[in-house]
Design a protein around this motif. Structure first.
Motif, PDB file in Angstrom:
ATOM      1  N   THR A   1       0.823  -1.229   0.000  1.00 14.53           N
ATOM      2  CA  THR A   1       0.000   0.000   0.000  1.00 14.53           C
ATOM      3  C   THR A   1       0.849   1.268   0.000  1.00 14.53           C
ATOM      4  OG1 THR A   1      -0.263   0.236   2.418  1.00 14.53           O
ATOM      5  CG2 THR A   1      -1.821  -1.195   1.266  1.00 14.53           C
ATOM      6  N   TRP A   2       2.089   1.185  -0.498  1.00 12.87           N
ATOM      7  CA  TRP A   2       2.970   2.360  -0.528  1.00 12.87           C
ATOM      8  C   TRP A   2       2.327   3.509  -1.288  1.00 12.87           C
ATOM      9  CZ3 TRP A   2       6.177   5.887   0.674  1.00 12.87           C
ATOM     10  CH2 TRP A   2       6.846   6.658  -0.264  1.00 12.87           C
TER      11      TRP A   2
ATOM     12  N   ASN B   1      -0.483   4.572  -1.510  1.00  9.73           N
ATOM     13  CA  ASN B   1      -1.904   4.425  -1.839  1.00  9.73           C
ATOM     14  C   ASN B   1      -2.269   5.129  -3.145  1.00  9.73           C
ATOM     15  OD1 ASN B   1      -2.668   2.834   0.400  1.00  9.73           O
ATOM     16  ND2 ASN B   1      -2.663   4.639   1.692  1.00  9.73           N
TER      17      ASN B   1
ATOM     18  N   ARG C   1       6.993  -5.699  -3.659  1.00 15.92           N
ATOM     19  CA  ARG C   1       6.521  -5.329  -2.324  1.00 15.92           C
ATOM     20  C   ARG C   1       7.661  -5.227  -1.318  1.00 15.92           C
ATOM     21  NH1 ARG C   1       2.283  -8.823   1.506  1.00 15.92           N
ATOM     22  NH2 ARG C   1       2.807  -7.733   3.445  1.00 15.92           N
TER      23      ARG C   1
ATOM     24  N   ASP D   1       0.587  -6.602   6.712  1.00 18.41           N
ATOM     25  CA  ASP D   1      -0.673  -7.324   6.826  1.00 18.41           C
ATOM     26  C   ASP D   1      -0.684  -8.304   8.000  1.00 18.41           C
ATOM     27  OD1 ASP D   1       1.176  -9.053   5.793  1.00 18.41           O
ATOM     28  OD2 ASP D   1       0.052  -9.565   3.980  1.00 18.41           O
TER      29      ASP D   1
END
Length: 208
Positions: free
Chosen positions: A66-67, A69, A86, A164
């Motif tokens: 989610t870097w 976003n 990732r 996560d």
């Protein structure tokens, strides 16, 4: 007359090529390297006399899940350098001889099984750093002779610094005095969200 940072940049380009992924920010240089060139480039950074990064100060893992976003800054950052994934490994190097520093980063090619080459043959001091990145992020360092957990228990499941990973985990361990051994059990912490309460005077921020 060139500054020390400009000299370092020129030396890096002379050794590694003019098209290297090199960025400058707040007076620091970051070199991005493809995972399949990680060990080769790091060896050059250490042995090339014009660079001579004889010491690795730090190595760490990074989870870019989610870097940004989808923000413009993240999209612009993703346009430069080798293909990104990732998980990344970042090292901070220092040349005592030349009195300069360099940040170097590589991205693991496979998000499901992140793996990069170990740098032990370059800088033996990264041994425990690589074990830490393996323990906390699940990044496998190919060629490491003793890659095992270093901060969590050997029976720990998962990698707690992944974004996560559950905030409280799923299993806790404690010593049972009746059984006289360490046992594992589901976590007893009830998840809750804490909203900080801010108390201010009515006149806060107003001119006196």
């Amino acid at each position: 007359m060139m500054t020390r940072l400009e000299t370092l940049k020129n030396n890096l380009q002379a050794t590694l090529g003019q098209d290297i992924a090199l960025t400058e920010h707040i007076g620091e240089l970051t070199l991005e390297v493809a995972a399949d060139q990680w060990l080769t480039v790091c060896n050059k950074l250490r042995t090339e006399p014009s660079l001579h990064f004889e010491s690795c100060l730090d190595l760490c893992g990074v989870d870019y899940l989610t870097w940004g976003n989808g923000s413009r800054a993240a999209q612009a950052d993703d346009k430069a350098g080798p293909q990104r994934g990732r998980f990344a490994v970042v090292i901070h190097l220092i040349s005592i001889e030349h009195n300069w520093r360099l940040r170097v980063r590589t991205f693991a090619a496979d998000d499901e099984f992140p793996m990069v080459s170990s740098l032990l043959e370059c800088w033996p001091g990264v041994n425990w750093y690589e074990r830490e990145a393996f323990d906390l992020y699940g990044i496998v360092f190919e060629g490491h002779p003793d890659l095992r957990r270093i901060l969590t228990d050997y029976g720990f499941i998962g990698h707690p610094f992944r974004k996560d990973f559950p905030l409280s985990g799923t299993v806790e361990m404690r010593y049972d005095p009746e059984q006289k051994r360490v046992i594992y059990q589901p976590v007893t912490i009830d998840p809750r969200e804490i909203t900080p309460r801010v108390v201010r005077e009515d006149s806060y921020g107003m001119g006196r």
